[in-house]
Design an enzyme around this catalytic site. Sequence first.
Site, PDB file in Angstrom:
ATOM      1  N   CYS A   1       3.333   8.534   1.239  1.00 12.95           N
ATOM      2  CA  CYS A   1       3.873   7.571   2.197  1.00 12.95           C
ATOM      3  C   CYS A   1       4.095   6.262   1.440  1.00 12.95           C
ATOM      4  CB  CYS A   1       2.836   7.433   3.322  1.00 12.95           C
ATOM      5  SG  CYS A   1       3.214   6.178   4.511  1.00 12.95           S
TER       6      CYS A   1
ATOM      7  N   CYS B   1       6.577  -7.094   7.034  1.00 12.41           N
ATOM      8  CA  CYS B   1       7.710  -6.582   7.818  1.00 12.41           C
ATOM      9  C   CYS B   1       8.073  -7.619   8.863  1.00 12.41           C
ATOM     10  CB  CYS B   1       7.351  -5.264   8.501  1.00 12.41           C
ATOM     11  SG  CYS B   1       8.755  -4.560   9.397  1.00 12.41           S
TER      12      CYS B   1
ATOM     13  N   GLU C   1       0.805  -1.223   0.000  1.00 11.92           N
ATOM     14  CA  GLU C   1       0.000   0.000   0.000  1.00 11.92           C
ATOM     15  C   GLU C   1       0.838   1.273   0.000  1.00 11.92           C
ATOM     16  OE1 GLU C   1      -4.084  -1.642   1.967  1.00 11.92           O
ATOM     17  OE2 GLU C   1      -2.633  -0.805   3.343  1.00 11.92           O
TER      18      GLU C   1
ATOM     19  N   CYS D   1       6.460  -5.323  15.272  1.00 14.61           N
ATOM     20  CA  CYS D   1       6.075  -4.470  16.400  1.00 14.61           C
ATOM     21  C   CYS D   1       4.669  -4.869  16.853  1.00 14.61           C
ATOM     22  CB  CYS D   1       6.125  -2.997  16.010  1.00 14.61           C
ATOM     23  SG  CYS D   1       7.779  -2.481  15.551  1.00 14.61           S
TER      24      CYS D   1
ATOM     25  N   CYS E   1      -1.697   5.578   9.734  1.00 15.00           N
ATOM     26  CA  CYS E   1      -0.434   5.002  10.183  1.00 15.00           C
ATOM     27  C   CYS E   1      -0.647   3.664  10.870  1.00 15.00           C
ATOM     28  CB  CYS E   1       0.134   5.961  11.228  1.00 15.00           C
ATOM     29  SG  CYS E   1       1.780   6.419  10.916  1.00 15.00           S
TER      30      CYS E   1
HETATM   31  N1  SAH Z   1       9.043   0.428   9.694  1.00 11.01           N
HETATM   32  C1  SAH Z   1       9.223   1.807   9.856  1.00 11.01           C
HETATM   33  C2  SAH Z   1       8.320   2.640   8.988  1.00 11.01           C
HETATM   34  C3  SAH Z   1       6.909   2.223   8.810  1.00 11.01           C
HETATM   35  S1  SAH Z   1       5.786   2.407  10.119  1.00 11.01           S
HETATM   36  C4  SAH Z   1       9.086   2.200  11.296  1.00 11.01           C
HETATM   37  O1  SAH Z   1       8.603   1.407  12.093  1.00 11.01           O
HETATM   38  O2  SAH Z   1       9.476   3.318  11.619  1.00 11.01           O
HETATM   39  C5  SAH Z   1       5.489   4.188  10.271  1.00 11.01           C
HETATM   40  C6  SAH Z   1       5.118   4.616  11.694  1.00 11.01           C
HETATM   41  O3  SAH Z   1       3.806   4.147  12.064  1.00 11.01           O
HETATM   42  C7  SAH Z   1       6.079   4.057  12.736  1.00 11.01           C
HETATM   43  O4  SAH Z   1       6.419   5.024  13.695  1.00 11.01           O
HETATM   44  C8  SAH Z   1       5.225   2.978  13.359  1.00 11.01           C
HETATM   45  O5  SAH Z   1       5.688   2.599  14.612  1.00 11.01           O
HETATM   46  C9  SAH Z   1       3.864   3.612  13.382  1.00 11.01           C
HETATM   47  N2  SAH Z   1       2.760   2.665  13.607  1.00 11.01           N
HETATM   48  C10 SAH Z   1       2.753   1.337  13.354  1.00 11.01           C
HETATM   49  N3  SAH Z   1       1.553   0.810  13.700  1.00 11.01           N
HETATM   50  C11 SAH Z   1       0.799   1.816  14.194  1.00 11.01           C
HETATM   51  C12 SAH Z   1      -0.541   1.906  14.670  1.00 11.01           C
HETATM   52  N4  SAH Z   1      -1.327   0.846  14.702  1.00 11.01           N
HETATM   53  N5  SAH Z   1      -0.988   3.113  15.069  1.00 11.01           N
HETATM   54  C13 SAH Z   1      -0.202   4.213  14.979  1.00 11.01           C
HETATM   55  N6  SAH Z   1       1.059   4.197  14.526  1.00 11.01           N
HETATM   56  C14 SAH Z   1       1.569   3.006  14.121  1.00 11.01           C
HETATM   57 FE1  SF4 Z   2       7.697  -3.038  10.726  1.00  6.12          FE
HETATM   58 FE2  SF4 Z   2       7.429  -2.201  13.235  1.00  6.12          FE
HETATM   59 FE3  SF4 Z   2       7.552  -0.409  11.228  1.00  6.12          FE
HETATM   60 FE4  SF4 Z   2       5.387  -2.012  11.518  1.00  6.12          FE
HETATM   61  S1  SF4 Z   2       6.084  -0.434  12.929  1.00  6.12           S
HETATM   62  S2  SF4 Z   2       6.433  -1.559   9.621  1.00  6.12           S
HETATM   63  S3  SF4 Z   2       6.355  -3.931  12.263  1.00  6.12           S
HETATM   64  S4  SF4 Z   2       9.157  -1.837  11.895  1.00  6.12           S
END
Ligand code: SAH
Ligand code: SF4
Length: 378
Positions: free
Chosen positions: A109, A116, A96, A120, A356
């Site tokens: 974005c 991934c 996406e 997380c 996000c």
């Molecule tokens: N992998 C990278 C970039 C993609 S995620 C990273 O983790 O930084 C972009 C942002 O969205 C990151 O800060 C991530 O932690 C946040 N994010 C992920 N899941 C989320 C959610 N369910 N609600 C709000 N932010 C979220």
């Molecule tokens: Fe990957 Fe964590 Fe970023 Fe989600 S928030 S895309 S699991 S690194």
Amino acid sequence: MKNNSLVNLMGLDYKSLSLFLEENSIKSGFRTGQLQQWIHKFSADSFDVMTNISNQLKNKLKEISKIEAMPIKSESFSKDGTIKWLFDAGNSNAIETVFIPEKNRRTLCISSQAGCAVNCAFCATGRQGFNRNLSASEIVGQLWSAQKSINNNSIKNEDLENKSIIKSSNDQITNIVFMGMGEPLLNYTQVLKSIKLLLDTNAYGFSRRKVTVSTSGVVPMIDKLARDCPVALAVSLHAANDVLRNKLVPINKKYPLSDLIESCKRYIMKAPRDFITFEYCMLSEINDTDNHLRELINLVSQIKCKINLIPFNSFANSEFKAPKIEKINSFANKLLNSGIITTVRKTRGDDIYAACGQLAGNVKNITKIAKHIPLKTI
Ligand code: SAH
Ligand code: SF4
């Protein structure tokens, strides 16, 4: 030659494109820039439209190369102007890309991986596991397709309203953030190639300040990016102590907070901006108490930074909750009162699941997370 053995010019930066032309006995010289301009500035998807290139060269290029982005599976429009594209990444994978128009900037974005591996706890992409890295063509192709589609849509709208098809500068994407699906610094080579194209004046010509890589904290690669091609950096912090961060962002077991903060300090010396952005996803009762706030202030006061609080965006079967907005605002105000520049990210495109952390696409998880990620300690 079969179509899939043709070289895709979409992802070739200046050096690679020159080399490819020379290898095929085509004098590169000014041709490289010309080709790049056609592909990236004028969104050409065929050599036929390239009016300043001879027919002989066009035919030769058709024999050995192609210009191709991932096919668009769907396009969704939010009532707030956000647009989300689902791209077909092959083998039942879909990734996406999201366009977020704001008053003074229009941000795209983009995704760097199908799925991934970092996993997380609060992220829909992480939940799916990892399938594969995207190539530079697939990464840059997201911008190429999005810009093309935005231009086409605005032309249609203006055509209907004014019977005119003058393209407005309001259509131009101004900022790129690697905040879609995937961990960009775990797909370093392809992400670096794509950044070079984003910055190249023959291609997209973004300034380094307008391209942001967001990372969960892959420390050695933060240092490598500082050396190779420093752009704006956002670090996904989410917790200011290792015990909690190990649970929320498992890569912390390999690269704990002290190492991460040191790498951020080194990055600032090379970065186009004199601060790091820390992203902090607000999770009710998990990382939003006064204790968490104190820890966060202590941790980040060692470094020039901005904090971006992201209210947790929920998705199917997620076990977390966003704190009430009053709680988030009070957390933000206390950070501000301690002298830390803080913003609360507005949730955009939630009616089309484009916010996000909601980007789930569709990933065929054929690789076990723990097997793929280079974490000995996970
Ligand atoms: N992998 C990278 C970039 C993609 S995620 C990273 O983790 O930084 C972009 C942002 O969205 C990151 O800060 C991530 O932690 C946040 N994010 C992920 N899941 C989320 C959610 N369910 N609600 C709000 N932010 C979220
Ligand atoms: Fe990957 Fe964590 Fe970023 Fe989600 S928030 S895309 S699991 S690194």
